[in-house]
Design a protein around this motif. Structure first.
Motif, PDB file in Angstrom:
ATOM      1  N   TYR A 271       0.830  -1.198   0.000  1.00 43.94           N
ATOM      2  CA  TYR A 271       0.000   0.000   0.000  1.00 43.94           C
ATOM      3  C   TYR A 271       0.865   1.248   0.000  1.00 43.94           C
ATOM      4  O   TYR A 271       2.033   1.228   0.393  1.00 43.94           O
ATOM      5  CB  TYR A 271      -0.968   0.027   1.189  1.00 43.94           C
ATOM      6  CG  TYR A 271      -0.316   0.276   2.533  1.00 43.94           C
ATOM      7  CD1 TYR A 271       0.034   1.560   2.966  1.00 43.94           C
ATOM      8  CD2 TYR A 271      -0.079  -0.781   3.411  1.00 43.94           C
ATOM      9  CE1 TYR A 271       0.625   1.789   4.205  1.00 43.94           C
ATOM     10  CE2 TYR A 271       0.504  -0.573   4.656  1.00 43.94           C
ATOM     11  CZ  TYR A 271       0.856   0.707   5.043  1.00 43.94           C
ATOM     12  OH  TYR A 271       1.440   0.923   6.259  1.00 43.94           O
ATOM     13  N   LEU A 272       0.260   2.362  -0.448  1.00 42.61           N
ATOM     14  CA  LEU A 272       0.872   3.680  -0.369  1.00 42.61           C
ATOM     15  C   LEU A 272      -0.059   4.567   0.445  1.00 42.61           C
ATOM     16  O   LEU A 272      -1.286   4.522   0.265  1.00 42.61           O
ATOM     17  CB  LEU A 272       1.103   4.278  -1.751  1.00 42.61           C
ATOM     18  CG  LEU A 272       2.167   3.558  -2.612  1.00 42.61           C
ATOM     19  CD1 LEU A 272       1.521   2.416  -3.405  1.00 42.61           C
ATOM     20  CD2 LEU A 272       2.851   4.525  -3.546  1.00 42.61           C
ATOM     21  N   ALA A 273       0.485   5.358   1.363  1.00 35.74           N
ATOM     22  CA  ALA A 273      -0.313   6.187   2.269  1.00 35.74           C
ATOM     23  C   ALA A 273      -0.459   7.598   1.722  1.00 35.74           C
ATOM     24  O   ALA A 273       0.451   8.129   1.072  1.00 35.74           O
ATOM     25  CB  ALA A 273       0.318   6.214   3.657  1.00 35.74           C
ATOM     26  N   THR A 274      -1.614   8.205   2.009  1.00 34.65           N
ATOM     27  CA  THR A 274      -1.860   9.585   1.578  1.00 34.65           C
ATOM     28  C   THR A 274      -1.060  10.586   2.399  1.00 34.65           C
ATOM     29  O   THR A 274      -0.873  11.727   1.979  1.00 34.65           O
ATOM     30  CB  THR A 274      -3.355   9.934   1.703  1.00 34.65           C
ATOM     31  OG1 THR A 274      -3.745   9.835   3.078  1.00 34.65           O
ATOM     32  CG2 THR A 274      -4.205   8.994   0.863  1.00 34.65           C
ATOM     33  N   GLY A 275      -0.612  10.182   3.608  1.00 39.84           N
ATOM     34  CA  GLY A 275       0.108  11.083   4.491  1.00 39.84           C
ATOM     35  C   GLY A 275      -0.791  11.872   5.423  1.00 39.84           C
ATOM     36  O   GLY A 275      -0.308  12.616   6.278  1.00 39.84           O
ATOM     37  N   ASN A 357      -7.097   5.544   8.306  1.00 40.54           N
ATOM     38  CA  ASN A 357      -6.376   4.298   8.005  1.00 40.54           C
ATOM     39  C   ASN A 357      -7.187   3.312   7.158  1.00 40.54           C
ATOM     40  O   ASN A 357      -6.885   2.109   7.153  1.00 40.54           O
ATOM     41  CB  ASN A 357      -5.920   3.613   9.302  1.00 40.54           C
ATOM     42  CG  ASN A 357      -4.894   4.438  10.047  1.00 40.54           C
ATOM     43  OD1 ASN A 357      -4.009   5.047   9.450  1.00 40.54           O
ATOM     44  ND2 ASN A 357      -5.001   4.467  11.367  1.00 40.54           N
ATOM     45  N   ALA A 358      -8.203   3.805   6.450  1.00 33.92           N
ATOM     46  CA  ALA A 358      -8.999   2.936   5.590  1.00 33.92           C
ATOM     47  C   ALA A 358      -8.279   2.685   4.267  1.00 33.92           C
ATOM     48  O   ALA A 358      -7.612   3.573   3.726  1.00 33.92           O
ATOM     49  CB  ALA A 358     -10.358   3.566   5.326  1.00 33.92           C
ATOM     50  N   PHE A 359      -8.425   1.463   3.750  1.00 34.52           N
ATOM     51  CA  PHE A 359      -7.905   1.114   2.425  1.00 34.52           C
ATOM     52  C   PHE A 359      -9.063   1.261   1.442  1.00 34.52           C
ATOM     53  O   PHE A 359      -9.741   0.293   1.101  1.00 34.52           O
ATOM     54  CB  PHE A 359      -7.339  -0.304   2.428  1.00 34.52           C
ATOM     55  CG  PHE A 359      -6.145  -0.470   3.318  1.00 34.52           C
ATOM     56  CD1 PHE A 359      -4.872  -0.158   2.860  1.00 34.52           C
ATOM     57  CD2 PHE A 359      -6.287  -0.923   4.618  1.00 34.52           C
ATOM     58  CE1 PHE A 359      -3.763  -0.305   3.686  1.00 34.52           C
ATOM     59  CE2 PHE A 359      -5.186  -1.081   5.453  1.00 34.52           C
ATOM     60  CZ  PHE A 359      -3.920  -0.764   4.982  1.00 34.52           C
ATOM     61  N   ILE A 409      -1.629  -6.135  -7.344  1.00 34.98           N
ATOM     62  CA  ILE A 409      -2.625  -5.254  -6.721  1.00 34.98           C
ATOM     63  C   ILE A 409      -1.951  -4.359  -5.704  1.00 34.98           C
ATOM     64  O   ILE A 409      -1.164  -4.834  -4.880  1.00 34.98           O
ATOM     65  CB  ILE A 409      -3.738  -6.079  -6.036  1.00 34.98           C
ATOM     66  CG1 ILE A 409      -4.453  -6.990  -7.037  1.00 34.98           C
ATOM     67  CG2 ILE A 409      -4.740  -5.158  -5.343  1.00 34.98           C
ATOM     68  CD1 ILE A 409      -5.446  -7.947  -6.389  1.00 34.98           C
ATOM     69  N   LYS A 410      -2.259  -3.070  -5.739  1.00 35.53           N
ATOM     70  CA  LYS A 410      -1.763  -2.105  -4.751  1.00 35.53           C
ATOM     71  C   LYS A 410      -2.953  -1.370  -4.144  1.00 35.53           C
ATOM     72  O   LYS A 410      -4.012  -1.234  -4.788  1.00 35.53           O
ATOM     73  CB  LYS A 410      -0.803  -1.090  -5.382  1.00 35.53           C
ATOM     74  CG  LYS A 410       0.423  -1.715  -6.060  1.00 35.53           C
ATOM     75  CD  LYS A 410       1.304  -2.466  -5.101  1.00 35.53           C
ATOM     76  CE  LYS A 410       2.502  -3.089  -5.826  1.00 35.53           C
ATOM     77  NZ  LYS A 410       3.333  -3.905  -4.901  1.00 35.53           N
ATOM     78  N   LEU A 411      -2.782  -0.888  -2.915  1.00 39.58           N
ATOM     79  CA  LEU A 411      -3.841  -0.197  -2.187  1.00 39.58           C
ATOM     80  C   LEU A 411      -3.422   1.222  -1.842  1.00 39.58           C
ATOM     81  O   LEU A 411      -2.231   1.525  -1.769  1.00 39.58           O
ATOM     82  CB  LEU A 411      -4.182  -0.948  -0.899  1.00 39.58           C
ATOM     83  CG  LEU A 411      -4.579  -2.416  -1.026  1.00 39.58           C
ATOM     84  CD1 LEU A 411      -4.742  -3.038   0.355  1.00 39.58           C
ATOM     85  CD2 LEU A 411      -5.859  -2.572  -1.851  1.00 39.58           C
ATOM     86  N   VAL A 412      -4.408   2.077  -1.651  1.00 42.92           N
ATOM     87  CA  VAL A 412      -4.169   3.427  -1.120  1.00 42.92           C
ATOM     88  C   VAL A 412      -4.728   3.467   0.289  1.00 42.92           C
ATOM     89  O   VAL A 412      -5.917   3.192   0.506  1.00 42.92           O
ATOM     90  CB  VAL A 412      -4.848   4.494  -2.002  1.00 42.92           C
ATOM     91  CG1 VAL A 412      -4.706   5.872  -1.341  1.00 42.92           C
ATOM     92  CG2 VAL A 412      -4.215   4.519  -3.396  1.00 42.92           C
ATOM     93  N   LYS A 413      -3.873   3.798   1.241  1.00 44.11           N
ATOM     94  CA  LYS A 413      -4.260   3.877   2.654  1.00 44.11           C
ATOM     95  C   LYS A 413      -4.434   5.350   3.044  1.00 44.11           C
ATOM     96  O   LYS A 413      -3.534   6.171   2.824  1.00 44.11           O
ATOM     97  CB  LYS A 413      -3.206   3.219   3.536  1.00 44.11           C
ATOM     98  CG  LYS A 413      -3.498   3.293   5.029  1.00 44.11           C
ATOM     99  CD  LYS A 413      -2.386   2.641   5.835  1.00 44.11           C
ATOM    100  CE  LYS A 413      -2.644   2.723   7.321  1.00 44.11           C
ATOM    101  NZ  LYS A 413      -1.536   2.120   8.114  1.00 44.11           N
ATOM    102  N   PHE A 414      -5.568   5.669   3.653  1.00 42.60           N
ATOM    103  CA  PHE A 414      -5.816   7.032   4.088  1.00 42.60           C
ATOM    104  C   PHE A 414      -5.294   7.213   5.507  1.00 42.60           C
ATOM    105  O   PHE A 414      -6.055   7.302   6.479  1.00 42.60           O
ATOM    106  CB  PHE A 414      -7.302   7.359   3.970  1.00 42.60           C
ATOM    107  CG  PHE A 414      -7.731   7.554   2.545  1.00 42.60           C
ATOM    108  CD1 PHE A 414      -7.807   8.820   2.000  1.00 42.60           C
ATOM    109  CD2 PHE A 414      -8.007   6.472   1.729  1.00 42.60           C
ATOM    110  CE1 PHE A 414      -8.167   9.015   0.679  1.00 42.60           C
ATOM    111  CE2 PHE A 414      -8.365   6.640   0.401  1.00 42.60           C
ATOM    112  CZ  PHE A 414      -8.442   7.918  -0.124  1.00 42.60           C
TER     113      PHE A 414
END
Length: 417
Positions: A271-275, A357-359, A409-414
């Protein structure tokens, strides 16, 4: 306050007459949204804030765009549903099975089915009873699910006759090397294989009918069973393929261990985080979407799709790039998906909303990354006793699913990290 600010959201026709009407309404709503959102962004640039009336107008039109898209999707799905049996002629054995199955459904007389299935050495009756649905109905349910369950439509689907599908996967290819024409050739290492196991789980629905409905010869019983069951199955599948825990149901791609993409290893989803906790970054909010797509290897990126729910998509619809172009673009034609930076967008309402922290966003080559396993056959058991005066039809199929390629598959983590 000018007249333009007071303009209401585009009118939504509750039931569009045709797909073309729905598409025209959707495109009109999207153009109105872009005009209103451009004004909001211009106000922010000039005054560091936007007028509350403008913000409300953008939100109303954004909601109208969602409603128009929903109406369009429903019409496209309805049109995609084929005529029962695919419109082809049935063979003699299929016609016999169809007639015997209808007799069983309407009157509970299974003598015709038993004769046919004994003649074919069929194992269609299991320990819990019931009979296999004729081929026409079985395939009808499968086709409808492929439209209604969004992850199924993206994933690889395999049919199996057993309980478990075991799939070997090469973690690395053959070792190779350069060598001089007369140099010694050393033995190369053998490829490393991992075995993935996908167990099929039982999915059931239990539609009920009155005896009066069953006695009505004008009612197409097979079509009725398919229409009752397909939505129930699709809803359960849609949830399981996204977040199912793997216990008595498929394992969803969000249920695997998620790790920061910099620390990715096989067996985990990167995953990649939004920061920012529960939100996009204030500056360059669309950058994370680009980073997530380009975290995929080129071979997977060229077949990638974004997956998110309608609420998340509505937020992204407001984003622009540095040249002032909207990142989210409306479908180019009827039946085509919306795109995000050129990649198709699939709406999956089982994806979580944006939150701490939601995907909430996934991007990837789901055909390579996720596998759906269908065990051949849909069974129906007629029960006229448990819920009198209704007749219950206990309908079951076995479905499994899980990630088959963890790098696809990749995710975006908030979240912050």
């Amino acid at each position: 306050m000018d007249n333009q600010s007071m303009t209401a959201a585009p009118e939504i026709k509750a039931v569009p007459d045709t797909i073309a009407d729905a598409f025209d309404g959707f495109m009109g709503a999207f153009e109105a949204f872009k005009d209103a959102n451009d004004k909001r962004l211009d106000e922010i640039e000039k005054k560091l804030t936007s007028d509350v009336v403008t913000r409300d107008k953008v939100d109303r039109i954004n909601k109208a765009v969602d409603e128009q898209k929903k109406a369009l999707d429903q019409l496209v799905i309805k049109k995609a549903r084929p005529v029962l049996g695919g419109g082809g002629a049935l063979g003699l054995d299929q016609m016999e099975h169809k007639a015997a199955f209808e007799t069983y459904i309407r009157r509970g007389d299974d003598s015709g089915l038993r004769v046919l299935e004994e003649k074919a050495f069929s194992t269609a009756t299991g320990s819990d009873g019931g009979y296999l649905v004729p081929n026409e109905t079985d395939s009808e349910i499968g086709r409808r699910l492929s439209v209604a369950s969004p992850i199924r439509s993206l994933a690889t689907v395999r049919q199996v006759s057993g309980h478990v599908l075991k799939k070997p996967f090469a973690l690395a290819g053959l070792s190779t090397g350069w060598v001089a024409e007369t140099g010694a050739r050393t033995e190369t290492a053998t490829p490393s294989l991992a075995e993935l196991s996908f167990e099929t789980m039982e999915l059931y629905a239990m539609p009920a009918a009155t005896q009066g409905l069953l006695d009505d010869n004008a009612v197409d019983i097979e079509s009725w069973i398919a229409s009752e069951v397909d939505i129930a199955f699709a809803e359960q599948e849609g949830t399981a393929f996204v977040s199912g825990n793997g216990t008595n149901r498929p394992r969803g791609f969000l249920a695997y261990t998620n790790v920061a993409n910099a620390s990715w290893s096989w067996g985990n989803i990167g995953y990649l985080a939004t920061g920012v906790s529960g939100a996009f970054a204030a500056s360059g909010p669309g950058d994370i979407l680009i980073d997530a797509a380009y975290a995929l290897k080129a071979g997977h990126r060229q077949n990638a799709s974004y997956v998110m729910n309608r609420t998340t998509q509505a937020a992204i619809r407001k984003f622009k790039d540095s040249q002032g172009n909207y990142l989210w673009q409306a479908p180019s034609a009827i039946g085509q998906p919306a795109t995000l930076m050129g990649f198709p967008v699939t709406e999956a309402e089982d994806m979580p909303d944006v939150g701490s922290n939601a995907f909430s966003i996934a991007v990837g080559d789901f055909r390579a990354g996720y596998l759906v396993v269908d065990r051949t056959g849909v069974r129906v058991l007629r029960d006229p006793y448990s819920a009198k005066p209704y007749v219950l039809f206990y309908t079951t199929k076995r479905v499994g699913g899980g990630v088959q390629n963890f790098e696809a598959i990749k995710l975006v983590k908030f979240g912050v990290s």
